[in-house]
Each structure stands twice: as C-alpha cells, then as structure tokens.
Design an enzyme around this catalytic site. Structure first.
Site, mmCIF file in Angstrom:
data_model
loop_
_atom_site.group_PDB
_atom_site.id
_atom_site.type_symbol
_atom_site.label_atom_id
_atom_site.label_comp_id
_atom_site.label_asym_id
_atom_site.label_seq_id
_atom_site.Cartn_x
_atom_site.Cartn_y
_atom_site.Cartn_z
ATOM 1 N N ASP A 198 32.557 28.367 24.599
ATOM 2 C CA ASP A 198 31.592 27.071 24.601
ATOM 3 C C ASP A 198 32.538 26.254 25.717
ATOM 4 O O ASP A 198 33.474 25.896 25.509
ATOM 5 C CB ASP A 198 31.195 26.359 23.819
ATOM 6 C CG ASP A 198 30.188 27.215 22.800
ATOM 7 O OD1 ASP A 198 29.993 28.532 23.020
ATOM 8 O OD2 ASP A 198 29.373 26.450 22.006
ATOM 9 N N ASP B 62 22.295 34.710 20.162
ATOM 10 C CA ASP B 62 23.369 34.056 19.901
ATOM 11 C C ASP B 62 24.097 34.680 18.406
ATOM 12 O O ASP B 62 23.281 35.462 17.700
ATOM 13 C CB ASP B 62 23.403 32.825 19.729
ATOM 14 C CG ASP B 62 24.489 31.966 20.036
ATOM 15 O OD1 ASP B 62 25.652 32.452 20.072
ATOM 16 O OD2 ASP B 62 24.501 30.705 20.048
HETATM 17 C C1 9PG Z 1 24.097 26.785 19.124
HETATM 18 C C2 9PG Z 1 25.311 26.905 19.712
HETATM 19 C C3 9PG Z 1 25.092 27.125 21.428
HETATM 20 C C4 9PG Z 1 26.565 27.706 22.429
HETATM 21 C C5 9PG Z 1 26.797 28.875 21.834
HETATM 22 C C6 9PG Z 1 27.113 28.743 20.211
HETATM 23 O O1 9PG Z 1 32.275 29.405 15.213
HETATM 24 N N1 9PG Z 1 31.142 28.630 15.488
HETATM 25 O O2 9PG Z 1 30.945 27.749 14.477
HETATM 26 C C7 9PG Z 1 30.394 28.282 16.611
HETATM 27 C C8 9PG Z 1 29.511 27.402 16.456
HETATM 28 C C9 9PG Z 1 28.718 27.331 17.859
HETATM 29 C C10 9PG Z 1 29.037 28.123 18.871
HETATM 30 C C11 9PG Z 1 29.864 28.856 18.768
HETATM 31 C C12 9PG Z 1 30.833 29.213 17.608
HETATM 32 O O3 9PG Z 1 28.202 28.003 20.016
HETATM 33 O O4 9PG Z 1 27.951 29.785 22.372
HETATM 34 O O5 9PG Z 1 26.126 27.743 23.601
HETATM 35 O O6 9PG Z 1 23.990 28.163 21.715
HETATM 36 O O7 9PG Z 1 25.986 28.474 19.423
HETATM 37 O O8 9PG Z 1 24.592 26.773 17.792
#
Ligand code: 9PG
Length: 780
Positions: free
Chosen positions: A508, A447
């Site tokens: 998400d 990720d």
């Molecule tokens: C885990 C998550 C999950 C999820 C992913 C991802 O920009 N942001 O702060 C942000 C936070 C979380 C995120 C995407 C962007 O989600 O897509 O399925 O694994 O991380 O932390």
C-alpha cells in the site's frame, strides 16, 4: 529458419536462431546457451522429491530422485505449443525404484529460450507421495558449468515475493535476504516455499540471474494451474552453488500406474538481464490466456482518504467534484468500509443507509464505471457468513478454522479463510459475483486474495491450494459475467496469472515516504508508504500488459494530512505515470490545490505502455523508460535512497544516436541539445528527474507540455510546418485542460511556447512570436 535437430550417439542438439540446446543421454544432462556460448548453463538435470510431503512451513521432506538415463526419444519438428510453433523432443527417462520420468523440451526458431516440462510416473506397485517436481536442477559437478558475463562479484538474483504486497528485490549474492516474521509469514510468503536466508535465495514463480546490464538467465514457470512454484539459489558472494526450479505438489499421492506433470518452465537467455522478467511474463501471460485489456484505466478510490469510515456521502461529494472539474476518470471505486462485516458484503454498513444500488447508479449516471472492494476469501468470526456456514471455513489439521490474518482495521481484527473446494463456497462466490454485478458494479477490487491459497485441510483434499484459489476466482467471475474488470490485490501472483484484468503489484501507498517501524515489526519492506509501493513499481514494471495491467496503487496528491513533501509527491506521481498502468487517485478532490489537481490531469489518461527498466544497480531498478512510436522517449530516474546520487544519462544506451533535444519535464524547459551522453548533476534523496528525449531530426514537434507528463508524446494528434516559424497543430486529450505547450522547430526560433485551453480537442496555429489560438487565450 527452422530449428535444426542434430542426433549423435550420446546426445541430441536443437539449434535455433538465438539459443542452442543439448541433451546428453547417459547420464541425462541438459545445456542451454547463446550461439557464442558466452552465456548459458551446462549440465542441468531433472528431479523429484518423493516419499515425503511438501511442508506448509518450508522445507519439503522426501528423497530426491534424479533422472539419469534416457530410454527413448521422440522428435517432432513443427508442433503447436502454448508458446507458438516449435520443435519438440520428448524423452522417457529411467529413474530408480519403480519410477519413471518424461521430459519435453520445446524450442521455436526465434525463441530466446526453451520450454521444459516434466512428468513423473509410478511404474511400481505401491502408492508414492510426491512432495515436489524439479524440471530444472543445476549443481556443480562433472560437465556442469554456468556462464554469466561480467564480474562475479556483481551478480544479482531477482527475488520475487509471493503476493502483491510482498517485496520484489534484486539480491546481491551472499547478502542476507529479509524475511517476514513468523506471525505474518502466512500473509507474505507462499506456504511451501523454504525460508530464505543468507546463502539460500528464493523467488516465487520466476527469477533472473546475472549481472545488471549484461546478459543473464531468465527462469520462470509459464503455467500456473495447479502448483505453487519457485526458484531457489544456493549462493555465496560471487558464487552460485545450486539453482533449482520447483513446484510443490501440495501432497499428491501417486497411485501405481499414475503420473503427475509439473508446471511448464521457461528457461531463457536475456540480454540485458533486466528484460528477463518481461521475457518470462510475456510467455506466462500468453500460456495462461491473460485477459489484458487494450487500454489502461484511471479512477478514484475511497481507501486512502476515508479508510473503513467511508460513507456514501463521501463518494457522492467526490462525484460532484469530479463533474465540476471535468476530470476524465474511468472508475469510481468504493473500498473497504461499506459492508456490515467482512464476509457480509451485501449487508451495508450504517454509512450506506440506502444500500449500494443507488450509489452505483449515481456513479454510472456520471459516466463512470462503478467499482467496489471485496475480500472474497475472508470471513470475520462474527459475520453472518461464518455463523451460518461454518462449513465454508478452511480448517487446520485439527479441524479448527484457520486464521488468515489479524487486521487492526477491522472489528475484532481476526479473519478466517474460506475453502473454495467446498461446493457451497464455490456457489456462494458465484452468487456474490452475480449480485454485486446486479447492484451495478462492473469493476471489482478483490483483496486479501492470498487467503484463497493457504494450505489447510480442504473439503476436497485432492485439490491443491493454487487450484482451489483459481476455482474460487473463476466462480466469482462466472457470476459477475462478461465485461467485468477484476483487479487483484494481496494476491498470490503466480496463481493469479490468467484470472485478472488488473493487479496490485506492491504494498500500500500512504501519505508518508517510509514506514520503518512497521517494516521492522513485520520483517519486510511491506509497510504502507510511498517508498515501499514505489520499490515494487520499479521492480515489477515489466509485468505490465504481459500478465495484466499493473496497479501501482494510488497517487496521493493532498497537501493537508500528508507527510509527503512536494518532491516526494512528484516522485510518486511521475513513477506511477511512467509505470503505464492504472492511475487511481485517493484524495478528497475538493481539498486539492489547483497545482496538485493539475498534477492529476497530467497523469490522465494513463500512458498505457510498458516501460523498460534500467539496470538494477541497487535492490530495485531506478529508471523507467517509455518509448513512443515517433522515436522519442520519456526517461524517469528516481532516488528512493537516502543519499544524493550522481545523474548521468547515456543516450546511446537508450538507443538514441545522434543529436537529441531534451525537455526537462519538471523544470518545464529545454536543456542543451545533447548527443551520446548527458551529465545532469545530482539527484536528491526521494527526488526524481523526468526528461523527454526527442531525436533532433529536423521536424517540427511539440517537445514539452504542461498538459500531460507525456510532454507532447501523447497529446498531439498532428503538427504541420507551414513555413519558417509557423505550424498548425491539433491537440487531443480527454477532459478540460489548460496549460502551455512548447513547439520545437527545425530552425530559428528553435522553440515557440503557447498557452492553450480546451475541452477534448484543439486546433491552433502557432507562429513566430505569436499564436493564433481559437480558444482566445493570448499568447505570451
Ligand atoms: C482495505 C485495504 C485497501 C488496500 C489494500 C489492503 O496486513 N494487513 O493488516 C493489511 C491491511 C490492509 C491492507 C493490507 C494489509 O490493505 O491493499 O488498498 O483496499 O486493504 O482494507
């Protein structure tokens, strides 16, 4: 039929079955059209931006040099190319001022387009900075023409965002594209791409241009090993001012005698336009050796129910529920939260007191693949990794560690990016892969991958952002060894081609329909919500099985802790199912009602096929069509908007001619037999309609079932008619099932329904007004 090459005094033409290409020699002009000349582009050039640098925040500096004169030509009529056998023309081109270019054009006999490559050579005596290479540049001028069938006012440009979470939308010419706000620009857009605005659209890696439902252009880079690439369109309502495909060279200096090759570009004609994305993806996947598994996967993921507070016990409890339910999932995946800090992946958080190995063992003992989440290019400032190895961190121009993002889910929020050109990082990534594999995990959700391709002052400045990223992912894969499944997430899509078995293709999901306040805050529709996830599921559906298995993100079926209505859950579930890729549930399974659990089973196994998409009338297509070998199809239409929509189904447009039997999947009943077209009333906001369409060809078939959304297309192994109103059936589906099937017969009674319950497979006889069913379930 082979490609015909025609040489004339001032031009060369290549004629294939589906397209014709013409290269004018002085000045250099390139044209591509379909055989009738109704769709195509005439008068394109090739160029480069020199004596300048790509700019990390948009506009590259430098002077555009355009190739003008063709010096000499070489023909090869049948050569092996990354896209298959083709005819090739190579030309050496004069460019002013100590520079020379070479282009190669390849055309296979049945290709719907050509492959183009550009090389820039320094024939002068001093080093030259190169900011970008432009293997395709079209601007109006003498002899320049663009033919796109349809109404100019209805033209659309497909704007693909940089990474998994970036929106993909079909923009109307002249509209104002949304732009991520400054603080999150680094997350959502590619470093070198100029900022989109009204009048200037940008699409990363590939695009399509034309009127929905008509023929149009497909344009996209098929190689992605060194440079981030994009397509720009200068436009106003109903008018194209310029179209240009570029790759940023990431600050290459070209020494005297040196040369620099662009990524390879596909330029094709797509009829209809909606197939352009698939046309490009198919070729990019082939060229980059995409490791697409033969079968899609399903699974359970901890994130959308437990977040960072996940504990080993939560995973165990759901494992037990899975066993009780006999749900046929492939993977059980632990998400963010098991680690003591971002970067310290092997030091477990307090919720995992025995560490990860025993849990992975338990997951495997239940017959699942064990999956784990990692953000391999990130390190929290306080992590041991960042403390012990500050030299691993990617730096900015002043030597300070670069912040990849602030994430409110993490202690302190801040995360630094790693620099995969540092040999220590490469070795560390390889050992990370080896160690998580040794713990028992063979499915890795990788990720926040955009952090691996950020611009910065790298340890090895000669390695581009894209190449550094690919080097890092490759190291991790090497360590993890054969048989690993890599799922990308938050990943720069172009630079990821060829590296992943699966890929998240949207933002998400969340247990709410929309996320307007977050979207306003970041400027783009990337907030966690069902609608934002689904918009990308529809827009990027054609990538599935061409570049990787698409991951539409999880289905959330819970009734508590959810703001999704029944209708919205159904739209989410059916769209994910039709997408044909990963089907992953992220609920506390013991909390699901029998009805919602039945929905999960109806999505398993994944349909596994690449749907075609309907015309992109709005910002995204709203139809997915899955075709089966028996001539039947599943048709899904969703209303992601806020107003009711009219629903009309043109069966002929779907290739269904003649009488068609229509099964309404949600209503669980057969509609009136149709031919040509079907008027279906209206579709409420957030709702979907799912139909199975079956040619009424006089055979006995299962046309509906509550066992699977495929409604008979997947779950029936054989049907044999044994006399009027009697048939023998074999059903097969993984897991424990019970439900109803509807058997369509050629003569009265036209439809017989039967209740069935079985484990894996069932053979039964269905009879007029009665069912002889080995499972002992009485007929109705
Ligand atoms: C885990 C998550 C999950 C999820 C992913 C991802 O920009 N942001 O702060 C942000 C936070 C979380 C995120 C995407 C962007 O989600 O897509 O399925 O694994 O991380 O932390």
């Amino acid at each position: 039929m082979a490609v015909t090459v025609k040489r004339e005094d001032s031009s060369v033409s290549l004629v294939g079955e589906r397209v014709r290409v013409r290269l004018e020699l002085a000045p250099l002009r390139l044209s591509l059209s379909d055989p009738s000349g109704e769709v195509g582009v005439w008068g394109a050039r090739v160029a480069a931006l020199v004596d300048g640098k790509p700019h990390a925040d948009g506009k590259p500096s430098g002077t555009r040099v355009v190739a003008n004169l063709v010096r000499d030509l070489v023909f090869e009529d049948d050569v092996e190319t990354p896209l298959g056998r083709a005819a090739r023309v190579r030309a050496r081109l004069a460019v002013a001022d100590g520079l020379e270019m070479g282009i190669a054009i390849e055309l296979g006999s049945d290709w719907p387009g050509i492959s183009l490559a550009l090389e820039l050579r320094n024939t002068g005596g001093r080093a030259r900075d190169v900011a970008a290479l432009e293997p395709f540049l079209w601007e109006p001028g003498a002899g320049a023409r663009l033919a796109l069938p349809g109404d100019a006012g209805a033209l659309r440009f497909l704007a693909l965002g940089h990474q998994s979470w970036s929106p993909a939308r079909w923009l109307r010419l002249g509209e104002r594209p949304r732009l991520p706000r400054r603080v999150v620009r680094r997350i959502f857009t590619s470093p070198f791409v100029p900022r989109a605005k009204r009048g200037r659209f940008v699409s990363e890696s590939a695009t399509a241009l034309g009127q929905p439902g008509r023929a149009g252009l497909a344009l996209g880079f098929t190689s992605h090993s060194r440079f981030l690439s994009w397509i720009e369109l200068a436009n106003e309502p109903g008018r194209v001012h310029a179209l240009c495909a570029r790759c940023a060279t990431d600050g290459e200096s070209l020494a005297p005698g040196g040369s620099l090759a662009s990524e390879r570009l596909w330029l094709g004609i797509s009829a209809p336009l909606e197939e352009a994305l698939g046309q490009w993806a198919e070729r990019a996947g082939r060229e980059m050796g995409a490791p697409v598994p033969a079968r899609s996967l399903s699974g359970w993921c901890s994130w959308y129910r437990f977040g960072t507070r996940v504990q080993a016990e939560d995973v165990r409890r759901n494992l037990r529920t899975l066993r009780r339910l006999g749900a046929p999932l492939d993977v059980v995946q632990i998400d963010d939260g098991f680690q003591s800090a971002i970067g310290d992946w092997l030091a477990p958080a307090p919720g995992f007191p025995e560490g990860l190995a025993p849990l992975a063992r338990e997951i495997r003992a239940e017959g699942f693949r064990a999956g784990i989440w990692l953000a391999p290019f990130l390190a929290a400032p306080r992590s041991r990794l960042a403390q012990v190895h500050p030299e691993f961190l990617l730096r900015d121009a002043r030597g300070k560690p670069l912040t990849a993002l602030w994430n409110p889910d993490w202690p302190g929020g801040r995360a630094f990016a790693l620099d995969a050109t540092h040999p220590g990082v490469e070795a560390w990534l390889e050992s990370l892969g080896r160690e998580v594999r040794a713990l028992g995990f063979d499915y890795l959700k990788l990720d926040f991958l955009f952090a691996g391709a950020l611009p910065g002052a790298r340890h090895d400045p000669r390695v581009s952002a894209a190449a550094a990223y690919r080097r890092g992912v490759a190291a991790l894969r090497r360590g993890a060894g054969p048989g690993i499944f890599l799922l990308g997430c938050g990943a720069p899509l172009g630079a990821s081609i060829g590296l992943f078995e699966g890929m998240r293709i949207g933002p998400d999901v969340a247990a709410r329909w929309a996320s307007p306040s977050f979207d306003r805050l970041v400027g783009v529709e990337s907030g966690a919500s069902a609608r934002n996830a689904l918009a990308n599921v529809f827009a990027r559906a054609p990538l599935h099985q061409r570049l990787w298995l698409n991951d539409p993100d999880c289905v959330l079926l819970r009734e508590q802790r959810s703001k999704l209505s029944d209708t919205e859950v159904r739209t989410l579930a059916a769209s994910i199912a039709l997408a044909g890729g990963l089907v992953v549930v992220s609920d506390e399974l013991a909390e699901l009602s029998p009805e919602r659990l039945a929905w999960l089973l109806r999505m398993l196994p994944s349909l596994g096929r690449t749907p075609t998409v309907g015309p992109a009338r709005g910002g995204v297509p709203d139809e997915l069509i899955t075709r089966f070998d028996d001539g039947s199809a599943l048709w899904l239409r969703a209303n992601l908007g806020e107003k009711p929509e009219r629903l009309d189904l043109d069966l002929r447009a779907l290739g269904l001619r003649g009488p068609t039997r229509v099964w309404d999947v949600f209503a669980e009943r057969e509609l009136e037999r149709a031919s040509d077209a079907l008027s279906l009333g209206s579709l409420a906001p957030h709702a979907a309609r799912l139909l199975r369409l079956i040619p009424d060809d006089g055979t006995a078939r299962v046309i509906g079932s509550t066992l699977h959304l495929a409604s008979g297309a997947l779950e029936v192994e054989s049907v044999a008619l044994e006399g009027p109103g009697a048939a023998r059936l074999k059903l097969r589906l993984p897991g424990r099932r019970s439900g109803e099937i509807a058997l369509a017969l050629p003569s009265a009674p036209r439809l017989v329904r039967a209740h069935v319950a079985f484990d894996e497979a069932l053979e039964l006889r269905v009879q007029l007004g009665g069912v002889v069913n080995p499972s002992g379930i009485p007929d109705r």
